[in-house]
Design a protein around this motif. Sequence first.
Motif, PDB file in Angstrom:
ATOM      1  N   TRP A   1      -5.009   7.021  -1.824  1.00  0.00           N
ATOM      2  CA  TRP A   1      -4.585   5.909  -0.965  1.00  0.00           C
ATOM      3  C   TRP A   1      -3.069   5.934  -0.829  1.00  0.00           C
ATOM      4  O   TRP A   1      -2.354   6.301  -1.765  1.00  0.00           O
ATOM      5  CB  TRP A   1      -5.024   4.578  -1.571  1.00  0.00           C
TER       6      TRP A   1
ATOM      7  N   ASN B   1      -2.943  10.180   3.480  1.00  0.00           N
ATOM      8  CA  ASN B   1      -2.719  10.684   2.121  1.00  0.00           C
ATOM      9  C   ASN B   1      -1.985  12.014   2.147  1.00  0.00           C
ATOM     10  O   ASN B   1      -2.146  12.810   3.081  1.00  0.00           O
ATOM     11  CB  ASN B   1      -4.057  10.870   1.401  1.00  0.00           C
TER      12      ASN B   1
ATOM     13  N   CYS C   1     -10.318   1.696  -3.549  1.00  0.00           N
ATOM     14  CA  CYS C   1      -9.001   1.650  -2.898  1.00  0.00           C
ATOM     15  C   CYS C   1      -8.915   0.511  -1.887  1.00  0.00           C
ATOM     16  O   CYS C   1      -7.884  -0.174  -1.799  1.00  0.00           O
ATOM     17  CB  CYS C   1      -8.700   2.985  -2.223  1.00  0.00           C
TER      18      CYS C   1
ATOM     19  N   VAL D   1      -1.573   1.280   6.456  1.00  0.00           N
ATOM     20  CA  VAL D   1      -2.136   2.358   5.650  1.00  0.00           C
ATOM     21  C   VAL D   1      -1.732   3.689   6.279  1.00  0.00           C
ATOM     22  O   VAL D   1      -1.865   3.882   7.491  1.00  0.00           O
ATOM     23  CB  VAL D   1      -3.670   2.248   5.573  1.00  0.00           C
TER      24      VAL D   1
ATOM     25  N   HIS E   1      -6.345  -2.586  -1.993  1.00  0.00           N
ATOM     26  CA  HIS E   1      -5.500  -2.874  -0.835  1.00  0.00           C
ATOM     27  C   HIS E   1      -5.669  -4.318  -0.380  1.00  0.00           C
ATOM     28  O   HIS E   1      -4.685  -5.009  -0.073  1.00  0.00           O
ATOM     29  CB  HIS E   1      -5.841  -1.909   0.297  1.00  0.00           C
TER      30      HIS E   1
END
Length: 266
Positions: free
Chosen positions: A221, A207, A188, A204, A192
């Motif tokens: 993610w 989740n 992930c 970010v 990213h």
Amino acid sequence: MSTYMYLYGLIPTNEAEAAEFVPFYGLDGKNVTYELPIGDVTAITCEIDSNEYSEDAIQDKMENDMEWLQEKAMHHHEALLELQKSYTLVPMKFCTIYKSQESLISKIETTEENISQLFEKLHGNQEWNLKIYCDDSLLRKHVIDHNLTIKAKQEEISQLSPGKQFFEKKKIDRLVDKEMETEKNKVCETFHNDFKRLALEETVKRNWSKDVTGRNVDMSWNSVYLLKASDVNRFLNQIETKKAEYAKNGWTFEASGPWPAYHFTS
């Protein structure tokens, strides 16, 4: 009836003058929205009943009336989606309310320079969200088949007596779980880093659980990117490439947008 001011968002006054604003019914379904020019900033606002939308009344609705909350929050969001089609928009959070037109004007006048900087940052750019999901059963198989740490442990166990192998194999399951989490984080973060090279800004987020997503696989993610409109197709094409490459290992990608720039304004 005394009234408050409900604020949807802010747009540049020059854009408001260039593109006709189409009024719509406001949060209460009774009063109609209108433009309120304040120097170089124009507020999109409407009046609401001060009793029905007092702080205590709203708090009670949010805690005890989920249907009301969903309906009003969706109204606010959909209004912003329409506004951003025609204007550079600084969106307000749901239930941004001022007790008078004077207090709204005063707030904008004292922050006009910051708002103008936001207009410059957002003009010609779009907010996009990327959620990445992982099917643990498929990823587990991939890790068992390809992870060097697992293979080394399997080789080590194969040299033991059958009795010792039984207990050591149970440790393998825990090791696989640990290596899966390591693999998820590594993959992930790699994704990213690839995607954010196209972004002007990125962030970010936490989740979501399966209860929220309605999926039977975990979200691994959740990130948001501010992209130049001209780079959106490149961004989406990169995601499609990742989809094709990583699907067999359990990865799923969900890109959505353009959204009002909730995450890149304050």
